[in-house]
Structures are given as C-alpha cells and as structure tokens.
Design a protein around this motif. Structure first.
Motif, PDB file in Angstrom:
ATOM      1  N   HIS A  27       1.163   6.468  -2.212  1.00  0.00           N
ATOM      2  CA  HIS A  27       0.850   5.443  -1.466  1.00  0.00           C
ATOM      3  C   HIS A  27      -0.363   4.945  -2.793  1.00  0.00           C
ATOM      4  O   HIS A  27      -0.619   5.405  -3.590  1.00  0.00           O
ATOM      5  CB  HIS A  27      -0.447   6.449  -0.226  1.00  0.00           C
ATOM      6  CG  HIS A  27       0.315   6.961   0.397  1.00  0.00           C
ATOM      7  ND1 HIS A  27      -0.016   6.115   2.172  1.00  0.00           N
ATOM      8  CD2 HIS A  27       1.057   7.979   1.140  1.00  0.00           C
ATOM      9  CE1 HIS A  27       0.800   6.646   2.621  1.00  0.00           C
ATOM     10  NE2 HIS A  27       1.447   8.101   2.114  1.00  0.00           N
ATOM     11  N   ARG A  65       6.567  -2.541  -4.785  1.00  0.00           N
ATOM     12  CA  ARG A  65       5.205  -3.228  -3.894  1.00  0.00           C
ATOM     13  C   ARG A  65       5.340  -4.055  -3.104  1.00  0.00           C
ATOM     14  O   ARG A  65       5.146  -4.513  -2.535  1.00  0.00           O
ATOM     15  CB  ARG A  65       4.425  -2.753  -4.542  1.00  0.00           C
ATOM     16  CG  ARG A  65       3.819  -1.144  -4.840  1.00  0.00           C
ATOM     17  CD  ARG A  65       2.706  -1.323  -5.648  1.00  0.00           C
ATOM     18  NE  ARG A  65       0.944  -1.126  -4.675  1.00  0.00           N
ATOM     19  CZ  ARG A  65      -0.681  -1.433  -5.050  1.00  0.00           C
ATOM     20  NH1 ARG A  65      -0.007  -0.902  -6.585  1.00  0.00           N
ATOM     21  NH2 ARG A  65      -1.074  -1.934  -4.961  1.00  0.00           N
ATOM     22  N   LYS A 121       6.125   9.413   0.705  1.00  0.00           N
ATOM     23  CA  LYS A 121       5.674   7.771  -0.108  1.00  0.00           C
ATOM     24  C   LYS A 121       5.001   8.392  -1.033  1.00  0.00           C
ATOM     25  O   LYS A 121       4.478   9.226  -1.027  1.00  0.00           O
ATOM     26  CB  LYS A 121       5.164   7.268   1.077  1.00  0.00           C
ATOM     27  CG  LYS A 121       5.977   7.090   2.871  1.00  0.00           C
ATOM     28  CD  LYS A 121       5.020   6.547   3.676  1.00  0.00           C
ATOM     29  CE  LYS A 121       6.161   6.258   4.334  1.00  0.00           C
ATOM     30  NZ  LYS A 121       5.231   4.932   5.624  1.00  0.00           N
ATOM     31  N   ASN A 148       0.981  -1.569  -0.170  1.00  0.00           N
ATOM     32  CA  ASN A 148      -0.161   0.015   0.105  1.00  0.00           C
ATOM     33  C   ASN A 148       0.716   1.450   0.116  1.00  0.00           C
ATOM     34  O   ASN A 148       0.379   2.305  -0.207  1.00  0.00           O
ATOM     35  CB  ASN A 148      -0.838   0.320   1.432  1.00  0.00           C
ATOM     36  CG  ASN A 148      -1.929  -1.243   1.198  1.00  0.00           C
ATOM     37  OD1 ASN A 148      -2.524  -1.489   0.102  1.00  0.00           O
ATOM     38  ND2 ASN A 148      -2.231  -2.299   2.139  1.00  0.00           N
ATOM     39  N   GLU A 149       2.353   1.073   0.244  1.00  0.00           N
ATOM     40  CA  GLU A 149       3.501   2.479  -0.019  1.00  0.00           C
ATOM     41  C   GLU A 149       4.843   1.897   0.240  1.00  0.00           C
ATOM     42  O   GLU A 149       5.223   0.780   0.260  1.00  0.00           O
ATOM     43  CB  GLU A 149       3.132   3.296   1.636  1.00  0.00           C
ATOM     44  CG  GLU A 149       3.030   2.507   2.480  1.00  0.00           C
ATOM     45  CD  GLU A 149       3.096   2.706   3.760  1.00  0.00           C
ATOM     46  OE1 GLU A 149       2.261   3.610   4.546  1.00  0.00           O
ATOM     47  OE2 GLU A 149       4.011   2.641   4.991  1.00  0.00           O
ATOM     48  N   CYS A 150       5.028   2.827  -1.056  1.00  0.00           N
ATOM     49  CA  CYS A 150       6.878   3.147  -1.047  1.00  0.00           C
ATOM     50  C   CYS A 150       7.606   4.119  -0.232  1.00  0.00           C
ATOM     51  O   CYS A 150       6.349   5.446  -0.763  1.00  0.00           O
ATOM     52  CB  CYS A 150       6.794   2.392  -1.968  1.00  0.00           C
ATOM     53  SG  CYS A 150       6.611   3.549  -3.631  1.00  0.00           S
ATOM     54  N   LYS A 173       1.035  10.698  -3.689  1.00  0.00           N
ATOM     55  CA  LYS A 173       2.148  11.516  -3.247  1.00  0.00           C
ATOM     56  C   LYS A 173       1.794  11.679  -2.149  1.00  0.00           C
ATOM     57  O   LYS A 173       1.602  12.445  -2.301  1.00  0.00           O
ATOM     58  CB  LYS A 173       3.121  11.732  -4.400  1.00  0.00           C
ATOM     59  CG  LYS A 173       4.373  12.026  -3.587  1.00  0.00           C
ATOM     60  CD  LYS A 173       5.618  13.900  -4.356  1.00  0.00           C
ATOM     61  CE  LYS A 173       6.833  13.261  -3.966  1.00  0.00           C
ATOM     62  NZ  LYS A 173       6.556  14.800  -2.484  1.00  0.00           N
TER      63      LYS A 173
END
Length: 601
Positions: A163, A237, A161, A133-135, A157
């Motif tokens: 999302h 992800r 992060k 769900n996020e990076c 953004k």
C-alpha cells in the motif's frame, strides 16, 4: 540478307551448347521450388490467436523469407533484468559521480537472447485508479524500501499487497498536503500554466502520482540503486517513470522541455563539480519554468540538527546554492517552511550579461554545443542559453493546458519540412488511426491499459488522440531520427530519446501497450529485428498488447519472431486498407518460469 543468315547460324550453333545447361538449370530450379514448398509449408504462420475484434487477414509468406524462431527462458534470477543498468556489471565502471549507475549497455556478443520470466506468483496488475494506492507484492517482491523507509511511509506491506500511503522524507503529513503548500507558492500549478514536470530522485513517485490528479504530467526519475525498484514501483502503480541519473551524461530530453523540476531530499550535490547537475536541470527547464527544492539546505535554521551536520555548514551550502542559481539566471520566486522555489529567467537580458563577462562562472556554452543533443552527450560545466529566435517557448508564452495540446508549437519549424499544416494533418491522421485501433483492440481506452509507449513517435499524435482515456503515453523519438521531441513537450506531453538497438531504461513488465509505426523499416539496416522484439517482450507486461504498424514486406517476419516470444497475433488491415502496410495486433501470454526456485529474489 547474308548478315542476317550468319546471325541465325551462329545463334543456332550456340543453342546446341546451351540446351543441356538450360535443362539442368530448370531441373535444379524445380527441385529447389519443391523443397522450398515443403519447408515453408511446415512453418507457415497462423496469427489469429488474439480474440477477434474485426476481420483478420491470413498471414502469407512474403519476402523476406519467414523462418521459424524460438527463444529459451532466462534463469529466474533475471526477473528484474535491466540490461543497460545491470548491477552485475557495476564493478566494471568507476564510482566518480556515480557513473556506474549510468547506461552501460552490453555488447552484441553479450546480449541475452532469452525471455525474462515474471516472479513466482505474478498476477495481472491492479487496474487504475486503484493501482495508484496499492499493488501486488508478488509483482514487485522487494522488501528493502519497506524495511528501510517504513518510518517515512513510502509504502507498507499488508498481506499480499503493498500500500502507498503517500508519505515521503519531506512530507510526513502526506504528499497531498505537501503539494497543497507548493501550489500556494506557485499559483501557475492551478491554472494550466504548468503541465509537464520532472522529479529527480523520485522515490516511489508519490509526488508525480498526486500531480496527475491536478492535471500535471510528471516524469519520475530515479537510478537503479540500493533502493531497489523505485521506478518499477512507480510504473506498477501506473505513474510515469524512467530509470536515470544526473551524472556525467545529459538526461535524454531536449532543452527547454519541462515546466517544472522538483527535488525532495534527493541528496544530489547541486553545488559540486562546477554545478553540472543544476546546469542540466537548467538546460531541460523551459524559460520561465520553476525549480522546487525541499530538504538540505532549505530551512537549515530549523532542520540542521537532523542532518548530521552543523548550522554553519548548512548556511554555507545554502549561500553557495543561491549564488550558483543567480549565476545561471534563476531568481528566488517563493519560499516557505521546507520548500524553496526558483524561476528560470524568461528573457535573455541576464544571459547577455553572462556573455559579456569573461570571468562569469559557470560560463555561457559556446555555439558548438547543440542544446538538444542528449543521447550519450557529456554534461559540460557551462550554461545553455535559450535561443533568442524562440519567442513563444517560454512558459508565459506557451498556451495553457489543454489548449496547448493542439496549438502549433513554435519549434516545429526546426524540424525538416515541419510546418503548421503538417502538424494539423498529423493530428487528423492519428485521430482516425486511434479510432481504428479501438475497434480492433477494445482494451484501448478501458482500464485494462494504463502504461502506453509509442516507440517511434513524430509529434505525439497517438498520445494526443488518446488524451481523454485513462492512460498515459511515453513518447519515444529515435536518437537517429529527426528531432521532433521538443514539439512533443511543447504540446504538454512527455517523452524521451532512445536508440532501439539498445535496451530501454526501464524494468521488465512495465508497459501495458507498445505501439510501433514503421520502426523495423526505418531501423532494419542498423540492428536485428529479434533484439528489438526481445526488448519489447522484456518491457511488456504479461497479457499486455502490441500494435505493430509495419510495411507488408516485414510483417510476416515480425509475426514469426512474435510467435517465438509466445505472443498471440493476428494481422489486420489499416484504416486506409493500404496494401503497402498492415497491422499486427498481438498479446503477450502470461507464463511462469520452468526453472523457478522456491524463493523469489
């Protein structure tokens, strides 16, 4: 006696001439040995930097001679370098059917011999399952998709992060609601019948990510195009993905592989060029498998106004698509709202009719076209008919997941020397090996390792042994090795063909663990070790690991190159403590470019 005396006399006379030469030779050998000792002493390796998890062995200098090696840094504008799909080279290739987006690898003289740097501010990726769900924005610092697709909620953004809210062009209510509707249309998605899938034009792989929670393993496929880093986002992800495009060459998968194929407004012109794109989907789809399409021309009656077209044009496109699918032995399975599902025929009755019709179009492929040939193999406008001798390859005959993982696949009999007994022994062997690996590298099986590549698998044994861990494995079968990839897919695992003398179809920094089993021994006559290891370094994440299982003959040279890559390594015994092969447990260090600019591309 006289004859013997003559022999001794001749030998004695000859020895007086040979003696000075012998002395000279001994002196030269001694000098060479002395100089060699000096040189080797300076360059002797100590590969024990990785934190010990067992008793490590000293690396000694065996043949071939260990040589010190080092590599410079690539410039910072190579942080997203994909050698065989390099936008810098696109102008050299044609635009017909987007061939410039296919693989075009640089020749040997043009290969980069430098270390690809990470972006400024790169961090170790967020761990699974949060990574779904996020990076970190700095790990994939590309705003194009965020700006162009913001209304479709692919990603967003926020602060430092990205999302991933699970949106998409055809699923404005979120990917889970979209897949729920799909499962209502295809009950086989719920009971283990469908295990492997391919998503063509995957976006940021939200569809494949959602299916992971439902026990379906998906290869998300997208080219490197103006959407920038779709595949890189997917892998960041922790979702399986690979760079690729259906164009003029077959996809690098065997025939009858996937249980399901999916396209959500991927804008592939399915009915053009003799239907070659859909013919390729037909080839890789298992008999009884499903093809799912959402987007044009499905539901054209209600959607045509938003597609900048006319209702008549979309009706014509839908009718052409339906006719093409029927001619390929697909039948309509289900349809609701924006989703249409077709099923590939599971028996050969339809194909027999195709064979007997001289006017059939597309025609049946002749027997000279190997159905599993898929490495730089042109797509031909003909139907690849499943072999009638394969009785258990169809979806309805394949054991359901997870039973199919350990059931002996029918197609193992097509592998030279392959049989059920060998398959069972291979499974036992990799269970023992995986257990040993976890002792040597406790990160295996933890949330530190998500994306794994088995670089030269046979039957997917390592992936099967790790199936209960929070990771997935890309099984790679050499395009020069025995064709075992159908067995991998029949087990419910995923993989691809590849030639390790070339770059792999992925972005830099996309795998947490690379596993090698005798690759350098088998490929040493075809390409230089340094190019293979430079490619390993390109695709391995900083702080990621490599487990290299190799013959004792090669292991020290590999360690020398690894040191030049700035890896920390240690040598270990195999689980059998064989003297013929050893293990290198390596970790790639995180470093930042010394010539980085203030702005990241």
């Amino acid at each position: 006696m006289k004859d013997n005396d003559d022999k001794y006399e001749k030998a004695e006379r000859g020895s007086t001439k040979i003696l000075p030469k012998t002395v000279l030779l001994i002196l030269l050998c001694g000098l060479s040995f002395y100089l060699g000792g000096l040189y080797c002493g300076k360059n002797k390796l100590q590969v024990n930097d990785v934190a010990k998890a067992g008793s490590s062995l000293d690396v000694v200098d065996n043949s071939p001679q260990v040589k010190s090696v080092s590599f410079p840094e690539c410039s910072s504008d190579y942080q997203d370098y994909t050698p065989c799909t390099d936008p810098r080279k696109w102008k050299k290739y044609g635009t017909h059917r987007l061939t410039f987006m296919e693989r075009h690898c640089p020749p040997v003289f043009d290969r980069k011999q430098c270390l690809v740097p990470p972006p400024n501010g790169y961090k170790s990726p967020i761990r699974w399952p949060k990574s779904k769900n996020e990076c970190w924005y700095r790990n994939v610092p590309y705003d194009w998709i965020n700006k162009q697709k913001s209304n479709q909620h692919w990603l967003k953004k926020e602060g430092d992060k990205f999302h991933f809210p699970g949106g998409g062009t055809m699923f404005p209510n979120g990917v889970s609601a979209y897949v729920d509707l799909m499962q209502d249309l295809i009950p086989e998605m719920k009971d283990g019948t469908i295990r492997t899938a391919i998503d063509t034009g995957c976006g940021v792989a939200s569809w494949g990510g959602d299916l992971l929670d439902r026990g379906i393993l998906t290869v998300s496929l997208a080219p490197r195009d103006n959407h920038e880093a779709q595949v890189q986002f997917a892998l960041e992800r922790g979702i399986p993905a690979i760079l690729g495009i259906i164009s003029t060459q077959r996809l690098p998968f065997p025939s009858n592989s996937f249980d399901m194929a999916h396209c959500s407004r991927c804008l592939i012109p399915w009915t053009e060029f003799g239907g070659v794109y859909l013919l390729e989907v037909h080839r890789i789809l298992r008999p009884g498998g499903f093809w799912v399409l959402s987007g044009p021309p499905v539901n054209y009656e209600n959607r045509w106004k938003g597609w900048d077209t006319t209702v008549e044009a979309q009706r014509s496109n839908y009718e052409k698509l339906q006719d093409l699918l029927t001619s390929m032995c697909f039948k309509m399975y289900a349809k609701k709202d924006d989703i249409a599902v077709w099923q590939k025929s599971s028996d050969n009755t339809c194909y027999n009719k195709l064979s007997n019709d001289p006017d059939a179009y597309p025609p049946k492929c002749d027997d000279s076209l190997e159905p599993d040939s898929a490495w730089y193999t042109p797509i031909r406008p003909c139907v690849v008919v499943p072999s009638p001798k394969l009785k258990k390859t169809g979806l309805e005959s394949t054991p359901k997941w997870p039973q199919r993982l350990h059931a002996t696949p029918e197609r193992i009999s097509d592998v030279p020397g392959g049989n059920g007994g060998l398959f069972k022994r291979d499974g036992s062997k990799w269970k023992a090996r995986a257990k040993h690996y976890k002792k040597l590298l406790p990160a295996v099986g933890s949330d530190k390792i998500r994306n794994v590549m088995d670089m030269n698998t046979a039957y997917g044994g390592l992936a099967a042994a790790l199936v209960d861990d929070p990771l997935w494995v890309m099984n790679v079968v050499s395009s020069y090795a025995a064709n075992t990839l159908p067995v991998v897919f029949d087990r419910g695992l995923i993989g691809t063909y590849h030639d390790w003398c070339e770059a792999f179809s992925t972005y830099p920094r996309t795998y947490d663990l690379l596993h090698v089993d005798g690759l350098f021994t088998s490929e040493s006559q075809r390409c230089e070790m340094k190019y293979v290891m430079l490619e390993m370094d390109r695709i391995l994440r900083p702080n990621g690991y490599a487990i290299i299982r190799e013959s004792s003959y090669f292991v020290d040279n590999i360690a020398s190159v690894a040191k030049g890559l700035r890896w920390s390594c240690r040598k270990e015994q195999t689980e059998s403590e064989s003297e013929n092969e050893k293990l290198l447990i390596c970790q790639k260090k995180l470093w930042y470019s010394s010539n980085a600019t203030s702005e990241t591309k």
